[in-house]
Design a protein around this motif. Sequence first.
Motif, PDB file in Angstrom:
ATOM      1  N   LEU A  95       0.677  -1.147  -0.039  1.00  0.00           N
ATOM      2  CA  LEU A  95       0.200  -0.020  -0.065  1.00  0.00           C
ATOM      3  C   LEU A  95       0.912   1.170   0.141  1.00  0.00           C
ATOM      4  CD1 LEU A  95      -2.835   1.413   0.523  1.00  0.00           C
ATOM      5  CD2 LEU A  95      -2.673   1.250   2.688  1.00  0.00           C
ATOM      6  N   ASN A  96       0.843   1.827  -1.095  1.00  0.00           N
ATOM      7  CA  ASN A  96       1.634   3.399  -1.216  1.00  0.00           C
ATOM      8  C   ASN A  96       0.512   4.606  -0.801  1.00  0.00           C
ATOM      9  OD1 ASN A  96       4.409   3.010  -2.140  1.00  0.00           O
ATOM     10  ND2 ASN A  96       3.327   2.042  -3.695  1.00  0.00           N
ATOM     11  N   ILE A  97       0.978   5.238   0.214  1.00  0.00           N
ATOM     12  CA  ILE A  97       0.298   6.656   0.722  1.00  0.00           C
ATOM     13  C   ILE A  97       1.279   7.700   0.278  1.00  0.00           C
ATOM     14  CG2 ILE A  97      -0.599   7.673   2.557  1.00  0.00           C
ATOM     15  CD1 ILE A  97      -1.043   5.223   4.269  1.00  0.00           C
ATOM     16  N   LEU A  98       0.560   8.438  -0.677  1.00  0.00           N
ATOM     17  CA  LEU A  98       1.414   9.635  -1.401  1.00  0.00           C
ATOM     18  C   LEU A  98       0.714  10.942  -0.695  1.00  0.00           C
ATOM     19  CD1 LEU A  98       3.128  10.648  -3.606  1.00  0.00           C
ATOM     20  CD2 LEU A  98       1.250  10.794  -4.928  1.00  0.00           C
ATOM     21  N   LEU A  99       1.502  11.932  -0.079  1.00  0.00           N
ATOM     22  CA  LEU A  99       1.304  13.024   0.407  1.00  0.00           C
ATOM     23  C   LEU A  99       1.874  14.098  -0.466  1.00  0.00           C
ATOM     24  CD1 LEU A  99       2.924  12.599   4.049  1.00  0.00           C
ATOM     25  CD2 LEU A  99       0.628  11.539   3.075  1.00  0.00           C
ATOM     26  N   THR A 100       1.017  15.333  -0.457  1.00  0.00           N
ATOM     27  CA  THR A 100       1.105  16.378  -1.263  1.00  0.00           C
ATOM     28  C   THR A 100       0.543  17.634  -0.565  1.00  0.00           C
ATOM     29  OG1 THR A 100       1.085  17.383  -3.467  1.00  0.00           O
ATOM     30  CG2 THR A 100      -0.988  16.283  -2.466  1.00  0.00           C
ATOM     31  N   ALA A 101       1.376  18.537  -0.283  1.00  0.00           N
ATOM     32  CA  ALA A 101       1.183  19.438   0.589  1.00  0.00           C
ATOM     33  C   ALA A 101       0.094  20.710  -0.088  1.00  0.00           C
ATOM     34  CB  ALA A 101       2.213  20.457   1.143  1.00  0.00           C
ATOM     35  N   TYR A 102      -1.000  21.035   0.659  1.00  0.00           N
ATOM     36  CA  TYR A 102      -1.689  22.057   0.176  1.00  0.00           C
ATOM     37  C   TYR A 102      -0.891  23.494  -0.237  1.00  0.00           C
ATOM     38  CZ  TYR A 102      -5.257  25.807   0.353  1.00  0.00           C
ATOM     39  OH  TYR A 102      -6.012  26.933   0.160  1.00  0.00           O
ATOM     40  N   GLU A 150     -13.390  23.913  -2.421  1.00  0.00           N
ATOM     41  CA  GLU A 150     -12.059  23.684  -2.826  1.00  0.00           C
ATOM     42  C   GLU A 150     -11.464  22.454  -2.896  1.00  0.00           C
ATOM     43  OE1 GLU A 150      -7.838  26.158  -1.691  1.00  0.00           O
ATOM     44  OE2 GLU A 150      -9.398  26.481  -0.638  1.00  0.00           O
ATOM     45  N   MET A 151     -12.021  21.583  -1.786  1.00  0.00           N
ATOM     46  CA  MET A 151     -11.637  20.007  -1.952  1.00  0.00           C
ATOM     47  C   MET A 151     -12.067  19.616  -3.308  1.00  0.00           C
ATOM     48  SD  MET A 151     -12.846  18.613   1.502  1.00  0.00           S
ATOM     49  CE  MET A 151     -12.338  19.484   3.158  1.00  0.00           C
ATOM     50  N   GLU A 152     -13.011  19.925  -3.815  1.00  0.00           N
ATOM     51  CA  GLU A 152     -13.445  19.378  -5.203  1.00  0.00           C
ATOM     52  C   GLU A 152     -12.273  20.031  -6.456  1.00  0.00           C
ATOM     53  OE1 GLU A 152     -15.288  16.759  -5.721  1.00  0.00           O
ATOM     54  OE2 GLU A 152     -15.391  16.830  -3.798  1.00  0.00           O
ATOM     55  N   SER A 153     -11.969  21.202  -6.100  1.00  0.00           N
ATOM     56  CA  SER A 153     -11.355  21.823  -7.082  1.00  0.00           C
ATOM     57  C   SER A 153      -9.834  21.063  -7.088  1.00  0.00           C
ATOM     58  CB  SER A 153     -10.940  23.465  -6.714  1.00  0.00           C
ATOM     59  OG  SER A 153     -10.046  23.956  -7.505  1.00  0.00           O
ATOM     60  N   ILE A 154      -9.400  20.902  -6.019  1.00  0.00           N
ATOM     61  CA  ILE A 154      -8.247  20.161  -5.894  1.00  0.00           C
ATOM     62  C   ILE A 154      -8.145  18.671  -6.522  1.00  0.00           C
ATOM     63  CG2 ILE A 154      -6.503  19.143  -4.135  1.00  0.00           C
ATOM     64  CD1 ILE A 154      -7.154  21.689  -2.254  1.00  0.00           C
ATOM     65  N   ARG A 155      -9.311  18.076  -6.255  1.00  0.00           N
ATOM     66  CA  ARG A 155      -9.492  16.914  -6.608  1.00  0.00           C
ATOM     67  C   ARG A 155      -9.404  16.863  -8.338  1.00  0.00           C
ATOM     68  NH1 ARG A 155     -12.192  12.046  -5.022  1.00  0.00           N
ATOM     69  NH2 ARG A 155     -12.698  13.245  -2.993  1.00  0.00           N
ATOM     70  N   GLY A 156     -10.087  17.958  -8.879  1.00  0.00           N
ATOM     71  CA  GLY A 156     -10.045  18.221 -10.274  1.00  0.00           C
ATOM     72  C   GLY A 156      -8.617  18.310 -10.875  1.00  0.00           C
ATOM     73  N   LYS A 157      -7.812  18.970 -10.016  1.00  0.00           N
ATOM     74  CA  LYS A 157      -6.479  19.193 -10.485  1.00  0.00           C
ATOM     75  C   LYS A 157      -5.720  17.934 -10.401  1.00  0.00           C
ATOM     76  CE  LYS A 157      -6.636  24.179  -8.963  1.00  0.00           C
ATOM     77  NZ  LYS A 157      -6.243  25.070  -7.653  1.00  0.00           N
ATOM     78  N   LEU A 158      -5.770  17.360  -9.474  1.00  0.00           N
ATOM     79  CA  LEU A 158      -5.073  16.058  -9.181  1.00  0.00           C
ATOM     80  C   LEU A 158      -5.351  14.886 -10.271  1.00  0.00           C
ATOM     81  CD1 LEU A 158      -5.081  15.813  -5.244  1.00  0.00           C
ATOM     82  CD2 LEU A 158      -3.365  16.728  -6.887  1.00  0.00           C
TER      83      LEU A 158
END
Length: 328
Positions: free
Chosen positions: A142-149, A190-198
């Motif tokens: 299991l890979n957990i990838l972190l990316t900072a806001y 904003e959460m949904e906006s970030i989801r779209g960017k990723l």
Amino acid sequence: MLLPFALLYGFVTWSRNLLYNAGILKSKSYDLPVICVGNINAGGTGKSPMIEYLLKFLLPDFKVATLSRGYKRSSKGFKLLNGNETAAEVGDEPLQFKRKFKDAVIAVDADRQNGIKKLQEENVEIILLDDAFQHRKVKAGLNILLTAYGYLYVNDFMLPTGYLREPTVGAERAKIVIVTKCPPNLSKTEMESIRGKLKLQNYQQLYFSFIEYDEEIVSEGTKAKLSSLKDKQFTLVTGIANPKPLINYLEANGLDFEHLAFKDHHNFTTTEIARLQKETLLLTTEKDYVRLRENFKDGQLFYLPVKTAFLKNEEAFKQKILSFVHKK
């Protein structure tokens, strides 16, 4: 001027990943649960608080180990920590883990395959790989990838022009992506906006977390309310990749301080320590405290504890972790 080097670096890492994905270069899988916490941006995404979150969650029911490289350590090869080592010997973050979670099996080894082999001899039930997303010789279950806001990997560029360790397509190896260091009041929009960017794949699950600061500051045998610093002058010392969230938090609490910033994992020189010893009151991060504590009397140097907290769907995240552990 750095762009050609970034393009070359990106091509090399992309080619390497392609060889691993095609099975030409071999990755080793394991029967026991191996969870990797990493990033594709260099530094500052909150890996240590996430490892600590998982330790706190899993330790009551499992024998859990962490395996780190032990960045900038003086020792070589595989080493199990007992908590009495120095940060210079084993690395600041592994020592921090052992001091905080005495029941955990904490080890360092730059050779992850060898490290896992040694940990299996300790009969551990779960291994947490700290900062091993690019170490393809080991295939984590299991890979957990972190990316900072504010520093999303999709907005970054390859080293040395930017801070990407590999092209963004590498993020597809992760089944869980966590946007860390979010504002605690981050809106659903904003959460949904970030989801779209990723632009995540269907099998990838997205979570949002923030850094939760303690109300107390801690020295070796002393604690005090953070609010007690409002009427005091003190010096903030940081040797971390991104001290800005901490600075913002302290300023938002009305604190007045001088900030001395050093590079991530900075090894403090004798001259620097002598300069700091002249200060009446010092505040630092827990990682820096592990490196500095032996040089200061109790009550002179404090750290502000932090932990990872989820904005939403924390129980779903925990169930995802347990589902993987029990499946293995």
